[in-house]
Motif scaffolding. Sequence first.
Motif, PDB file in Angstrom:
ATOM      1  N   LYS A 191      54.303 -75.630  28.804  1.00  0.00           N
ATOM      2  CA  LYS A 191      52.910 -75.601  28.414  1.00  0.00           C
ATOM      3  C   LYS A 191      52.282 -74.861  29.560  1.00  0.00           C
ATOM      4  CE  LYS A 191      53.783 -78.002  24.721  1.00  0.00           C
ATOM      5  NZ  LYS A 191      54.122 -77.152  23.476  1.00  0.00           N
ATOM      6  N   GLU A 192      51.288 -74.016  29.223  1.00  0.00           N
ATOM      7  CA  GLU A 192      50.531 -73.467  30.135  1.00  0.00           C
ATOM      8  C   GLU A 192      48.877 -74.010  29.915  1.00  0.00           C
ATOM      9  OE1 GLU A 192      49.896 -69.010  31.546  1.00  0.00           O
ATOM     10  OE2 GLU A 192      49.351 -69.400  29.397  1.00  0.00           O
ATOM     11  N   LEU A 193      48.359 -74.360  30.854  1.00  0.00           N
ATOM     12  CA  LEU A 193      47.036 -74.867  30.872  1.00  0.00           C
ATOM     13  C   LEU A 193      46.034 -73.985  31.927  1.00  0.00           C
ATOM     14  CD1 LEU A 193      44.788 -76.863  29.962  1.00  0.00           C
ATOM     15  CD2 LEU A 193      45.459 -78.496  31.968  1.00  0.00           C
ATOM     16  N   LEU A 194      45.097 -73.466  31.266  1.00  0.00           N
ATOM     17  CA  LEU A 194      43.966 -72.890  31.886  1.00  0.00           C
ATOM     18  C   LEU A 194      42.668 -73.494  31.756  1.00  0.00           C
ATOM     19  CD1 LEU A 194      45.195 -69.254  30.055  1.00  0.00           C
ATOM     20  CD2 LEU A 194      45.552 -69.831  32.651  1.00  0.00           C
ATOM     21  N   LEU A 195      41.986 -73.711  33.284  1.00  0.00           N
ATOM     22  CA  LEU A 195      40.995 -74.462  33.060  1.00  0.00           C
ATOM     23  C   LEU A 195      39.956 -73.517  33.694  1.00  0.00           C
ATOM     24  CD1 LEU A 195      41.957 -77.784  34.622  1.00  0.00           C
ATOM     25  CD2 LEU A 195      41.485 -77.144  32.247  1.00  0.00           C
ATOM     26  N   LEU A 196      38.814 -73.210  33.026  1.00  0.00           N
ATOM     27  CA  LEU A 196      37.942 -72.102  33.524  1.00  0.00           C
ATOM     28  C   LEU A 196      36.454 -73.071  33.469  1.00  0.00           C
ATOM     29  CD1 LEU A 196      36.726 -69.250  34.400  1.00  0.00           C
ATOM     30  CD2 LEU A 196      36.785 -68.737  32.004  1.00  0.00           C
ATOM     31  N   ARG A 197      35.817 -72.832  34.635  1.00  0.00           N
ATOM     32  CA  ARG A 197      34.625 -73.335  35.070  1.00  0.00           C
ATOM     33  C   ARG A 197      33.645 -72.326  34.336  1.00  0.00           C
ATOM     34  NH1 ARG A 197      30.895 -74.636  40.295  1.00  0.00           N
ATOM     35  NH2 ARG A 197      29.255 -75.570  38.847  1.00  0.00           N
ATOM     36  N   HIS A 198      32.522 -72.546  33.495  1.00  0.00           N
ATOM     37  CA  HIS A 198      31.594 -71.539  33.005  1.00  0.00           C
ATOM     38  C   HIS A 198      30.970 -70.605  34.049  1.00  0.00           C
ATOM     39  CE1 HIS A 198      28.068 -73.587  34.869  1.00  0.00           C
ATOM     40  NE2 HIS A 198      28.547 -74.807  34.496  1.00  0.00           N
ATOM     41  N   ALA A 199      30.813 -69.494  33.800  1.00  0.00           N
ATOM     42  CA  ALA A 199      30.059 -68.613  34.759  1.00  0.00           C
ATOM     43  C   ALA A 199      28.813 -69.037  35.317  1.00  0.00           C
ATOM     44  CB  ALA A 199      30.158 -67.093  34.118  1.00  0.00           C
ATOM     45  N   LYS A 200      28.302 -68.418  36.210  1.00  0.00           N
ATOM     46  CA  LYS A 200      27.176 -68.911  36.641  1.00  0.00           C
ATOM     47  C   LYS A 200      25.691 -68.645  35.665  1.00  0.00           C
ATOM     48  CE  LYS A 200      24.295 -69.552  40.339  1.00  0.00           C
ATOM     49  NZ  LYS A 200      24.330 -70.878  40.913  1.00  0.00           N
ATOM     50  N   SER A 201      25.069 -69.806  35.720  1.00  0.00           N
ATOM     51  CA  SER A 201      24.098 -70.042  34.741  1.00  0.00           C
ATOM     52  C   SER A 201      22.668 -69.846  35.433  1.00  0.00           C
ATOM     53  CB  SER A 201      24.158 -71.521  34.274  1.00  0.00           C
ATOM     54  OG  SER A 201      23.901 -72.573  35.216  1.00  0.00           O
ATOM     55  N   SER A 202      21.633 -69.445  34.498  1.00  0.00           N
ATOM     56  CA  SER A 202      20.488 -69.129  34.913  1.00  0.00           C
ATOM     57  C   SER A 202      19.621 -70.234  35.132  1.00  0.00           C
ATOM     58  CB  SER A 202      19.723 -68.291  34.075  1.00  0.00           C
ATOM     59  OG  SER A 202      18.465 -68.059  34.457  1.00  0.00           O
TER      60      SER A 202
END
Length: 173
Positions: free
Chosen positions: A2-13
């Motif tokens: 299994k492959e798990l990719l965790l991405l934090r949201h991009a920079k918010s305003s």
Amino acid sequence: MKELLLLRHAKSSWDDLAIEDFGRPLALRGRKAAPLVGRELAARGWVPEKVLVSSALRTRQTWDLVRMELGNSALPVEDSRILYMTPAAQILAVLRVVPSEISSVLLIGHNPGLEDLARRLAGPGSDEAALARLARKYPTAALTRFVHEGSWSTLDFAGPRLTHFLRPKDIGA
């Protein structure tokens, strides 16, 4: 595997302080970084079979920009309020119920839960350089990649192997 990719949201305003946290949009910097992450995922062949996204505006906007670079708009996406500002153990519980036939998942979420999850997931055989960068900071639009030998239901802390930790500055942002 299994492959798990965790991405934090991009920079918010933070331009409009009257907007509640859940409804904050991406900042210009975030709108530039998210497509770079999508191109990097595509270039490395890390195209998920399933995507789990917090229902907050900034995570949905991050996914929209990433998805455009992957070239597959038909990816199954679950947009969930459960992933908004959620602790690591609860995110792990969500991952454990992913159907076994799915081999790759991208989860887009928020700190501190996402960072805590990434740090706690990294098990034996994890890449030392990636671990060192992860220990310093998990900035917006940062991506971790894990591989797990078992099923999603057996995913646990200190189990999967961290293979990559990519920050926006590592991929040209």
